[in-house]
Design a protein around this motif. Structure first.
Motif, PDB file in Angstrom:
ATOM      1  N   SER A  85      -0.813  -9.886  15.599  1.00  0.00           N
ATOM      2  CA  SER A  85       0.234  -8.870  15.707  1.00  0.00           C
ATOM      3  C   SER A  85       0.409  -8.061  14.423  1.00  0.00           C
ATOM      4  CB  SER A  85       1.570  -9.526  16.068  1.00  0.00           C
ATOM      5  OG  SER A  85       1.992 -10.427  15.049  1.00  0.00           O
ATOM      6  N   THR A  86      -0.277  -8.464  13.349  1.00  0.00           N
ATOM      7  CA  THR A  86      -0.136  -7.741  12.083  1.00  0.00           C
ATOM      8  C   THR A  86      -0.515  -6.259  12.187  1.00  0.00           C
ATOM      9  OG1 THR A  86      -0.499  -9.745  10.772  1.00  0.00           O
ATOM     10  CG2 THR A  86      -0.865  -7.658   9.673  1.00  0.00           C
ATOM     11  N   PRO A  87      -1.622  -5.892  12.869  1.00  0.00           N
ATOM     12  CA  PRO A  87      -1.913  -4.445  12.999  1.00  0.00           C
ATOM     13  C   PRO A  87      -0.814  -3.678  13.714  1.00  0.00           C
ATOM     14  CG  PRO A  87      -3.863  -5.747  13.506  1.00  0.00           C
ATOM     15  CD  PRO A  87      -2.726  -6.715  13.386  1.00  0.00           C
ATOM     16  N   LEU A  88      -0.125  -4.333  14.668  1.00  0.00           N
ATOM     17  CA  LEU A  88       0.951  -3.668  15.392  1.00  0.00           C
ATOM     18  C   LEU A  88       2.230  -3.600  14.571  1.00  0.00           C
ATOM     19  CD1 LEU A  88       0.458  -5.197  18.947  1.00  0.00           C
ATOM     20  CD2 LEU A  88      -0.407  -3.042  18.048  1.00  0.00           C
ATOM     21  N   MET A  89       2.294  -4.355  13.476  1.00  0.00           N
ATOM     22  CA  MET A  89       3.443  -4.275  12.579  1.00  0.00           C
ATOM     23  C   MET A  89       3.164  -3.357  11.394  1.00  0.00           C
ATOM     24  SD  MET A  89       5.135  -8.100  12.492  1.00  0.00           S
ATOM     25  CE  MET A  89       3.664  -8.934  11.902  1.00  0.00           C
ATOM     26  N   SER A  90       2.039  -2.696  11.431  1.00  0.00           N
ATOM     27  CA  SER A  90       1.692  -1.724  10.399  1.00  0.00           C
ATOM     28  C   SER A  90       2.065  -0.336  10.879  1.00  0.00           C
ATOM     29  CB  SER A  90       0.193  -1.793  10.080  1.00  0.00           C
ATOM     30  OG  SER A  90      -0.202  -0.707   9.266  1.00  0.00           O
ATOM     31  N   ALA A 113      -0.032   2.120   2.714  1.00  0.00           N
ATOM     32  CA  ALA A 113       0.284   1.374   3.928  1.00  0.00           C
ATOM     33  C   ALA A 113      -0.964   0.777   4.561  1.00  0.00           C
ATOM     34  CB  ALA A 113       0.999   2.279   4.923  1.00  0.00           C
ATOM     35  N   GLN A 114      -2.116   1.411   4.347  1.00  0.00           N
ATOM     36  CA  GLN A 114      -3.357   0.895   4.915  1.00  0.00           C
ATOM     37  C   GLN A 114      -3.738  -0.456   4.302  1.00  0.00           C
ATOM     38  OE1 GLN A 114      -5.142   4.834   3.866  1.00  0.00           O
ATOM     39  NE2 GLN A 114      -6.253   4.501   5.765  1.00  0.00           N
ATOM     40  N   MET A 115      -3.234  -0.725   3.101  1.00  0.00           N
ATOM     41  CA  MET A 115      -3.590  -1.968   2.417  1.00  0.00           C
ATOM     42  C   MET A 115      -2.641  -3.113   2.753  1.00  0.00           C
ATOM     43  SD  MET A 115      -6.218  -0.974   0.724  1.00  0.00           S
ATOM     44  CE  MET A 115      -6.435  -2.363  -0.378  1.00  0.00           C
ATOM     45  N   ASN A 116      -1.536  -2.810   3.446  1.00  0.00           N
ATOM     46  CA  ASN A 116      -0.556  -3.856   3.739  1.00  0.00           C
ATOM     47  C   ASN A 116      -1.149  -4.966   4.582  1.00  0.00           C
ATOM     48  OD1 ASN A 116       1.410  -2.538   2.285  1.00  0.00           O
ATOM     49  ND2 ASN A 116       2.353  -1.570   4.070  1.00  0.00           N
ATOM     50  N   ASP A 117      -1.987  -4.590   5.549  1.00  0.00           N
ATOM     51  CA  ASP A 117      -2.600  -5.592   6.424  1.00  0.00           C
ATOM     52  C   ASP A 117      -3.436  -6.579   5.625  1.00  0.00           C
ATOM     53  OD1 ASP A 117      -3.224  -6.808   8.835  1.00  0.00           O
ATOM     54  OD2 ASP A 117      -5.031  -5.607   9.103  1.00  0.00           O
ATOM     55  N   VAL A 118      -4.195  -6.056   4.664  1.00  0.00           N
ATOM     56  CA  VAL A 118      -5.038  -6.921   3.818  1.00  0.00           C
ATOM     57  C   VAL A 118      -4.173  -7.838   2.949  1.00  0.00           C
ATOM     58  CG1 VAL A 118      -6.767  -6.940   1.985  1.00  0.00           C
ATOM     59  CG2 VAL A 118      -6.895  -5.228   3.801  1.00  0.00           C
ATOM     60  N   VAL A 119      -3.162  -7.264   2.331  1.00  0.00           N
ATOM     61  CA  VAL A 119      -2.300  -8.049   1.429  1.00  0.00           C
ATOM     62  C   VAL A 119      -1.563  -9.143   2.195  1.00  0.00           C
ATOM     63  CG1 VAL A 119      -0.318  -7.933  -0.113  1.00  0.00           C
ATOM     64  CG2 VAL A 119      -2.046  -6.133  -0.182  1.00  0.00           C
ATOM     65  N   HIS A 165     -10.597   0.610   0.375  1.00  0.00           N
ATOM     66  CA  HIS A 165     -10.196  -0.290   1.458  1.00  0.00           C
ATOM     67  C   HIS A 165     -11.315  -1.275   1.788  1.00  0.00           C
ATOM     68  CE1 HIS A 165      -8.319  -0.815   5.702  1.00  0.00           C
ATOM     69  NE2 HIS A 165      -7.836  -1.685   4.844  1.00  0.00           N
ATOM     70  N   LEU A 166     -12.552  -0.819   1.786  1.00  0.00           N
ATOM     71  CA  LEU A 166     -13.681  -1.711   2.043  1.00  0.00           C
ATOM     72  C   LEU A 166     -13.808  -2.765   0.952  1.00  0.00           C
ATOM     73  CD1 LEU A 166     -16.331   0.891   3.273  1.00  0.00           C
ATOM     74  CD2 LEU A 166     -15.027  -0.735   4.661  1.00  0.00           C
ATOM     75  N   GLN A 167     -13.582  -2.381  -0.303  1.00  0.00           N
ATOM     76  CA  GLN A 167     -13.607  -3.354  -1.389  1.00  0.00           C
ATOM     77  C   GLN A 167     -12.496  -4.383  -1.232  1.00  0.00           C
ATOM     78  OE1 GLN A 167     -13.420  -1.096  -5.014  1.00  0.00           O
ATOM     79  NE2 GLN A 167     -15.372  -0.066  -4.664  1.00  0.00           N
ATOM     80  N   ALA A 168     -11.323  -3.935  -0.794  1.00  0.00           N
ATOM     81  CA  ALA A 168     -10.212  -4.862  -0.578  1.00  0.00           C
ATOM     82  C   ALA A 168     -10.533  -5.846   0.539  1.00  0.00           C
ATOM     83  CB  ALA A 168      -8.937  -4.083  -0.253  1.00  0.00           C
ATOM     84  N   GLN A 169     -11.241  -5.402   1.570  1.00  0.00           N
ATOM     85  CA  GLN A 169     -11.635  -6.299   2.641  1.00  0.00           C
ATOM     86  C   GLN A 169     -12.601  -7.367   2.141  1.00  0.00           C
ATOM     87  OE1 GLN A 169     -13.143  -4.129   5.979  1.00  0.00           O
ATOM     88  NE2 GLN A 169     -11.268  -2.942   6.266  1.00  0.00           N
ATOM     89  N   CYS A 170     -13.573  -6.954   1.348  1.00  0.00           N
ATOM     90  CA  CYS A 170     -14.500  -7.939   0.770  1.00  0.00           C
ATOM     91  C   CYS A 170     -13.748  -8.945  -0.096  1.00  0.00           C
ATOM     92  CB  CYS A 170     -15.576  -7.232  -0.041  1.00  0.00           C
ATOM     93  SG  CYS A 170     -16.669  -6.169   0.927  1.00  0.00           S
TER      94      CYS A 170
END
Length: 214
Positions: A85-90, A113-119, A165-170
């Motif tokens: 549900s995290t993507p739906l809370m973004s 805000a795009q980085m909130n899901d990763v964090v 964002h790709l670096q944050a995912q890695c």
């Protein structure tokens, strides 16, 4: 951890409702055509879920009830739903699902805000591996589902991503690996200590039996 999550979500929900509820350019009408309706619904449901889990946990530890529950399964299931549900809370992702510009949907600033899901996933997985007593034979489900939900959200909701964002995912995936490996090492030490205490108790029982016979 459950109670803290519920409190943080409550403050986040209240702050956004205060901003969006008084808008004159795009009033909140609580219709499913409005991306904000989906966001508020999912966040409110998660607050209710975390509140019920917090109450059940307090009943278990304070009154000794609900002992028949598999708390390991409850923890993994609640974390799994949290990740899905995290993507739906973004705010960014919800607007992207509806094909709208997030800056036009939401009144507040969405920088980062795009980085909130990763964090959020990094914080939750690290907290679960460090503080929640879940066996590693089950614990691997948590980071695996977190990775799957993030990959699906990135592929279908936000296919064009920045290099940052790709670096944050890695970085997130490496944190998951280190967290699970650390949990495995801690479980190994705890199991060895438990076996040592068990052997000492057995030896003490045998010695006590010999002393009684003598």
């Amino acid at each position: 951890l459950v109670l803290l999550t519920g409190i943080m979500l409550s403050f986040h929900l209240f702050a956004n409702y205060r901003r969006e509820g008084v808008r004159s350019d795009r009033p909140m009408n609580w219709e499913w055509q409005d991306p904000r309706t989906l966001w508020f619904t999912v966040v409110l449901f998660n607050i209710m879920l975390q509140s019920m889990l917090a109450v059940a946990t307090c009943i278990r530890y304070w009154f000794g009830l609900l002992t028949c529950w598999s708390w390991e399964t409850v923890a993994v299931a609640s974390m799994s739903w949290c990740f899905f549900s995290t993507p739906l809370m973004s705010a960014w992702h919800v607007a992207s699902i509806y094909g709208e510009d997030p800056a036009e949907v939401w009144l507040h600033d969405l920088d980062g805000a795009q980085m909130n899901d990763v964090v959020i996933k990094i914080v939750v997985v690290s907290a679960v591996c460090l503080y929640i007593p879940v066996r590693t034979c089950v614990l691997w489900i948590v980071p695996t589902l977190a990775s799957i939900s993030h990959i699906c959200a990135s592929a279908y909701i936000q296919p064009h991503q920045s290099s940052l964002h790709l670096q944050a995912q890695c970085f997130m995936f490496f944190v998951f690996i280190f967290s699970v490996h650390g949990a495995m090492r801690n479980e190994k030490h705890v199991r060895e200590r438990w076996l040592a205490i068990k052997r000492a108790d057995q030896q003490e029982s045998v010695a006590g039996a010999f002393r009684t016979v003598a």
